[in-house]
Every structure is written in structure tokens, then in C-alpha cells.
Design an enzyme around this catalytic site. Structure first.
Site, PDB file in Angstrom:
ATOM      1  N   ASP A  25       0.122  23.670  -2.744  1.00  0.00           N
ATOM      2  CA  ASP A  25      -0.031  24.248  -1.406  1.00  0.00           C
ATOM      3  C   ASP A  25      -1.264  23.700  -0.691  1.00  0.00           C
ATOM      4  O   ASP A  25      -1.776  24.302   0.249  1.00  0.00           O
ATOM      5  CB  ASP A  25      -0.089  25.781  -1.495  1.00  0.00           C
ATOM      6  N   HIS A  81      -1.732  -5.941   2.895  1.00  0.00           N
ATOM      7  CA  HIS A  81      -1.926  -4.486   2.995  1.00  0.00           C
ATOM      8  C   HIS A  81      -2.663  -3.949   1.767  1.00  0.00           C
ATOM      9  O   HIS A  81      -2.320  -2.885   1.245  1.00  0.00           O
ATOM     10  CB  HIS A  81      -0.583  -3.770   3.184  1.00  0.00           C
ATOM     11  N   ASP A  85     -10.682  -4.208   7.309  1.00  0.00           N
ATOM     12  CA  ASP A  85      -9.821  -3.846   8.443  1.00  0.00           C
ATOM     13  C   ASP A  85      -9.886  -2.326   8.524  1.00  0.00           C
ATOM     14  O   ASP A  85      -9.236  -1.626   7.749  1.00  0.00           O
ATOM     15  CB  ASP A  85      -8.398  -4.347   8.177  1.00  0.00           C
ATOM     16  N   ASP A 131      -8.832  -0.466  15.912  1.00  0.00           N
ATOM     17  CA  ASP A 131      -8.290  -1.277  14.812  1.00  0.00           C
ATOM     18  C   ASP A 131      -9.029  -2.610  14.750  1.00  0.00           C
ATOM     19  O   ASP A 131      -8.630  -3.576  15.390  1.00  0.00           O
ATOM     20  CB  ASP A 131      -6.781  -1.477  15.071  1.00  0.00           C
ATOM     21  N   HIS A 137       1.646 -13.135   9.408  1.00  0.00           N
ATOM     22  CA  HIS A 137       1.915 -11.930  10.200  1.00  0.00           C
ATOM     23  C   HIS A 137       1.816 -12.262  11.685  1.00  0.00           C
ATOM     24  O   HIS A 137       1.413 -13.349  12.066  1.00  0.00           O
ATOM     25  CB  HIS A 137       0.951 -10.809   9.820  1.00  0.00           C
ATOM     26  N   HIS A 184      -0.332  -6.095  18.002  1.00  0.00           N
ATOM     27  CA  HIS A 184       0.583  -4.985  18.266  1.00  0.00           C
ATOM     28  C   HIS A 184      -0.052  -4.084  19.315  1.00  0.00           C
ATOM     29  O   HIS A 184      -1.272  -4.090  19.498  1.00  0.00           O
ATOM     30  CB  HIS A 184       0.850  -4.203  16.964  1.00  0.00           C
ATOM     31  N   HIS A 205      -0.248   1.343  15.401  1.00  0.00           N
ATOM     32  CA  HIS A 205       0.875   0.478  15.813  1.00  0.00           C
ATOM     33  C   HIS A 205       1.620   1.318  16.845  1.00  0.00           C
ATOM     34  O   HIS A 205       2.496   2.109  16.506  1.00  0.00           O
ATOM     35  CB  HIS A 205       1.776   0.127  14.633  1.00  0.00           C
ATOM     36  N   GLU A 223      -5.208 -10.483  16.324  1.00  0.00           N
ATOM     37  CA  GLU A 223      -5.690 -10.499  14.948  1.00  0.00           C
ATOM     38  C   GLU A 223      -5.163 -11.679  14.134  1.00  0.00           C
ATOM     39  O   GLU A 223      -4.419 -11.500  13.174  1.00  0.00           O
ATOM     40  CB  GLU A 223      -5.342  -9.183  14.256  1.00  0.00           C
ATOM     41  N   TYR A 254      -4.782 -16.987   5.123  1.00  0.00           N
ATOM     42  CA  TYR A 254      -4.851 -16.409   3.771  1.00  0.00           C
ATOM     43  C   TYR A 254      -4.394 -17.471   2.781  1.00  0.00           C
ATOM     44  O   TYR A 254      -3.225 -17.885   2.797  1.00  0.00           O
ATOM     45  CB  TYR A 254      -3.943 -15.176   3.684  1.00  0.00           C
ATOM     46  N   ARG A 276      -9.378 -12.666   8.339  1.00  0.00           N
ATOM     47  CA  ARG A 276      -8.737 -12.164   9.568  1.00  0.00           C
ATOM     48  C   ARG A 276      -9.856 -11.668  10.477  1.00  0.00           C
ATOM     49  O   ARG A 276     -10.857 -11.118   9.998  1.00  0.00           O
ATOM     50  CB  ARG A 276      -7.757 -11.024   9.250  1.00  0.00           C
ATOM     51  N   GLU A 284     -10.070  -9.349  14.026  1.00  0.00           N
ATOM     52  CA  GLU A 284      -9.193  -8.532  14.876  1.00  0.00           C
ATOM     53  C   GLU A 284      -9.995  -7.792  15.935  1.00  0.00           C
ATOM     54  O   GLU A 284     -10.937  -7.063  15.616  1.00  0.00           O
ATOM     55  CB  GLU A 284      -8.444  -7.509  13.999  1.00  0.00           C
TER      56      GLU A 284
HETATM   57  N1  GLY Z   1      -4.721  -2.208  10.437  1.00  0.00           N
HETATM   58  C1  GLY Z   1      -3.391  -2.496  10.627  1.00  0.00           C
HETATM   59  C2  GLY Z   1      -3.229  -3.658  11.470  1.00  0.00           C
HETATM   60  O1  GLY Z   1      -4.164  -4.394  11.690  1.00  0.00           O
HETATM   61  O2  GLY Z   1      -2.194  -3.880  12.023  1.00  0.00           O
HETATM   62 MN    MN Z   2      -6.184  -3.871  11.572  1.00  0.00          MN
HETATM   63 MN    MN Z   3      -3.907  -4.385  13.828  1.00  0.00          MN
END
Ligand code: GLY
Ligand code: MN
Ligand code: MN
Length: 430
Positions: free
Chosen positions: A35, A237, A254, A265, A344, A348, A355, A378, A382, A399, A401
Site C-alpha cells: 500500500d 537508456h 542526461d 531535458d 536515435h 522530440h 517526450h 540532442e 556512441y 551526447r 542535449e
Molecule cells: N531523456 C530522454 C531523452 O533525452 O529523450
Molecule cells: Mn535527455
Molecule cells: Mn531528450
């Protein structure tokens, strides 16, 4: 009372065809174990249209031949429950503090909803957005159309794009909050760069970010942070965040806070010992060039795929220049050879959800940018330990971003406060 939510309900109601309605379910409380619940987080579209943060609530907005009527179903007042869990608005509070035209207790929804939608042409709702909700909508509609043999039939339509595309263009209230979320996250990344040391654990770094978010008012991360030392950065991820940072590693973080329900983000990649190696720097410079060129493309009238194409071309050329890809740049680009290292998309939409809601296509074509959109940019490279490249490149994952607001005259980088230039990063870390 903040009138912005009522204004949004009116705008959405007027986007509906006449004599149509839209049903928006709120979130339910989620349990971590037994709970013990997670902190409640309202569904983003529900919040966007109400500002109301109690679980088990549902909104109905109707366009009655041009006049907009909004109703809400909410938990009923319960003194005992309030002793344990805090204030409950109840239907009266939903009307007086949230400006709904009608409010009912949620326990009555199955008997009342059919009566409220009788006579409508079509009911929109967020298809597939909440477990078991689709069945509920179908049953309300069935009941509404079978009350009387001569009842009008009611169509069902997916309202996801209708609300999503409204959320896609941020209003002034939203932009102010997103700016604040971005500022907090930028400050946290700056503290992260200042704090990292060889032999720290990734989770100790994660804790620094969460602490820096919370002390500035962003108690929760907008998504699970990725805190990835060395080759962990090549797992896109990676969220285990439990390994020790080596002294020659890069650290990819990230992480972005949620502030007042809005996301930020940010990703930065920086050397654990404060100084990039020549190989790390060479890859970093390619990603940074892609970032800058992609951000340049984010402006009114440009296609939302322009930053994507630009970043793919720059990364392809950069990888050829470094001898990581071999062959003709144009041919490699056409073949998509960069996808082994940049797999990727460039970004977004970002808003209440990291997202965020909102379509990417319109009439079967990718959209053009409009003022008020917020997108991430971003790019990354890699190079996993299994890649067929010279050993010196292996295990490098980078990366960068940023969060970009499309303005009337160009764009605004909302996260530029945290350095991405390698010289500035090294100076900050020294
Ligand atoms: N942190 C998730 C992305 O960069 O899309
Ligand atoms: Mn991110
Ligand atoms: Mn992102």
C-alpha cells in the site's frame, strides 16, 4: 483562481465540431509495493485543462452548438480520508476553485456520463491512453444510445491529436515555467561538473543532480536520469547508474528536473578527471558541430526534419574525417552508415511530458516549425566496445542535449547556461 485552465478548456471546446464532446481521464494513484504509493502525478493533458491534482477524476468538455460547457468528476469529500491524505476539493471546490460549470462525485460517473453525452454527434477521447478506459467510454456511449429506441447514435473519435497539437504550441504561462525548469537543470549540471571525481559511483552523481533540482524547487526528475560513465554511455537508456567512474572516463549525464509539472531535458558529457583526451575531444567536436548546426535549423518555416538531416550529414563527415567510417561521405550518408554510431533521432517535443504530446506529421508530411514549439536537440555518437574500429575509439559515448524554444525571430536555447564548449567545461571543472 488561475483562469488559464478555463481558457484552455474553451479553446479546446471550440476546436471540437459543434455538438461533440471530449472526455479526458485523469491519472490514478500508482503503487510501488503493497500500500506504499508513488507520489501522485496528474495526467499531463488532464492537468493542462484543469490544474486539478486529485486522482480518479475525469473531465468532459462539450461544444453545445458553439457554447462550451465543462464538467468534472472528482473524489467525494471524506473527512476521515482528509485526516490521512490531506484536503479534498469535492465537487463544490472543483466549481469554486477550478471554474468548472458542473462537478460530480466520481462514484456516479457510470450513471451520469451517459445522460451528459446523450444527443452528441461524436465523443472524442484519448484512445489507448489509460488502461480499461476505452471500454468505459464504449459502455457510456452504448448506454447513451440505447436509453431509448429512437436515441441518436454517437460516433467515437480519437482526440489525441486535438489535445496534443494544442499542447504543442506553448502559451506564455507554459514558456515561463519551462524556462525555470531549464534553468534549474542547467544549474544542476554545472554543480555536477564541479563535483565529479574519479572513483565516485554513478549513483552518487545522480544524487547530486536530484539534490540540486530539489533545493531549487524541482523535487522530481522529469524522467529517470541516465548517469553513464565510460562505455555505459553507449547503452542509450542506461539507468542502472551504479558503477564506479574511472579516471579516464567520460561521464554522460542526461538529467532534467520537472518544475511545476513541466519537464526539462539536458545532456552533457564531460571528463571525470576534468580534461578531455584527444580521442574524446575529437568525437566531442563532431557532436558539438552537429548540435550547433541543428539548433540553427530550428526556426519558423523550416521543416522539423532539417536538424535531423543536418546532424546526420555532419556526423557522417566527422566520422569519415576521423577514419571511423571509410568511403565517400555522400554514399555513406545515403546508405545510413552513421546509424551504427548515431542511432536515435535528433530530438522530440518537450513540455508537460519530457517526450511531449503533439504530432510530428501533418497531411502525411513532416511539419514546419511554429513559434511556441519547444524541442530538444540532442545529437550523439556512441562507439561501443564491440564496434569494428581502432581500439582507441572504443567505449566513447557522447551526447549533448539542449532545449530550444521556437520564437518569432528565430530560437532561444533555454539550456545554454550550462556550458557545452569543451574549453568552457574544462575551465569550469578546473
Ligand atoms: N531523456 C530522454 C531523452 O533525452 O529523450
Ligand atoms: Mn535527455
Ligand atoms: Mn531528450
Amino acid at each position: 483562481m488561475n483562469k488559464v485552465y478555463q481558457k484552455r478548456r474553451d479553446i479546446l471546446g471550440k476546436l471540437l465540431p459543434k455538438d461533440c464532446g471530449i472526455i479526458i481521464p485523469g491519472a490514478d494513484l500508482q503503487y510501488r509495493n503493497a500500500d506504499s504509493s508513488y507520489n501522485f502525478r496528474q495526467d499531463s493533458s488532464f492537468y493542462y485543462l484543469s490544474g486539478f491534482c486529485e486522482a480518479d477524476s475525469t473531465i468532459l468538455i462539450k461544444n453545445n452548438n458553439g457554447s462550451i460547457e465543462s464538467s468534472i468528476f472528482v473524489p467525494k469529500k471524506d473527512k476521515l480520508k482528509e485526516t490521512w491524505d490531506g484536503h479534498i476539493e469535492g465537487p463544490e471546490g472543483a466549481i469554486s476553485s477550478y471554474a468548472f460549470d458542473n462537478a460530480y462525485v466520481n462514484e456516479d460517473i457510470d450513471s451520469l456520463m451517459p445522460d451528459l453525452i446523450i444527443g452528441m454527434d461524436r465523443i472524442f477521447y484519448l484512445l489507448g491512453n489509460k488502461d480499461n478506459f476505452d471500454q468505459k467510454v464504449v459502455s457510456w456511449i452504448k448506454k447513451a444510445t440505447s436509453k431509448d429506441r429512437h436515441s441518436k447514435s454517437i460516433d467515437i473519435a480519437n482526440g489525441t491529436s486535438l489535445i496534443g497539437n494544442m499542447r504543442l504550441i506553448k502559451d506564455d504561462e507554459e514558456i515561463a515555467i519551462i524556462k525555470k525548469a531549464c534553468e534549474i537543470s542547467a544549474d544542476a549540471h554545472i554543480e555536477g561538473m564541479r563535483s565529479v571525481k574519479p572513483e565516485m559511483n554513478e549513483q552518487a552523481m545522480e544524487a547530486i543532480y536530484l539534490h540540486e533540482f530539489a533545493k531549487r524547487g524541482g523535487r522530481f526528475a522529469a524522467y529517470t536520469p541516465i548517469v553513464a560513465g565510460g562505455s555505459n554511455a553507449c547503452v542509450l537508456h542506461y539507468v542502472e547508474n551504479n558503477e564506479t567512474l574511472g579516471k579516464s572516463d567520460l561521464l554522460l549525464v542526461d538529467a532534467g528536473c520537472e518544475y511545476d509539472m513541466y519537464a526539462s531535458d539536458i545532456t552533457r558529457t564531460y571528463p571525470v578527471n576534468g580534461k578531455f583526451s584527444s580521442e574524446q575531444l575529437a568525437i566531442y567536436e563532431v557532436v558539438l558541430e552537429a548540435l550547433h548546426a541543428a539548433i540553427e535549423c530550428v526556426k519558423i518555416g523550416n521543416n522539423i526534419m532539417d536538424p535531423q538531416t543536418k546532424s546526420e550529414k555532419i556526423i557522417t563527415k566527422g566520422l569519415v574525417d576521423l577514419g571511423i567510417l571509410k568511403g565517400d561521405v555522400d554514399e555513406l550518408y545515403e546508405k545510413g552508415a552513421y546509424k551504427d554510431f548515431y542511432m536515435h533521432k535528433i530530438g522530440h517535443w518537450m513540455g508537460l511530458d519530457v517526450h511531449d504530446a503533439g504530432d510530428y506529421m501533418e497531411n502525411n508530411e513532416y511539419m514546419n516549425y511554429q513559434a511556441g514549439m519547444v524541442t530538444t536537440i540532442e545529437p550523439g555518437i556512441y562507439i561501443s566496445n564491440d564496434a569494428e574500429v581502432e581500439d582507441k575509439w572504443k567505449g566513447i559515448g557522447i551526447r549533448i542535449e539542449d532545449n530550444i524554444l521556437v520564437t518569432k525571430s528565430g530560437n532561444l536555447n533555454l539550456t545554454s547556461k550550462v556550458p557545452s564548449d569543451p574549453k568552457e567545461i574544462e575551465a569550469l571543472m578546473s
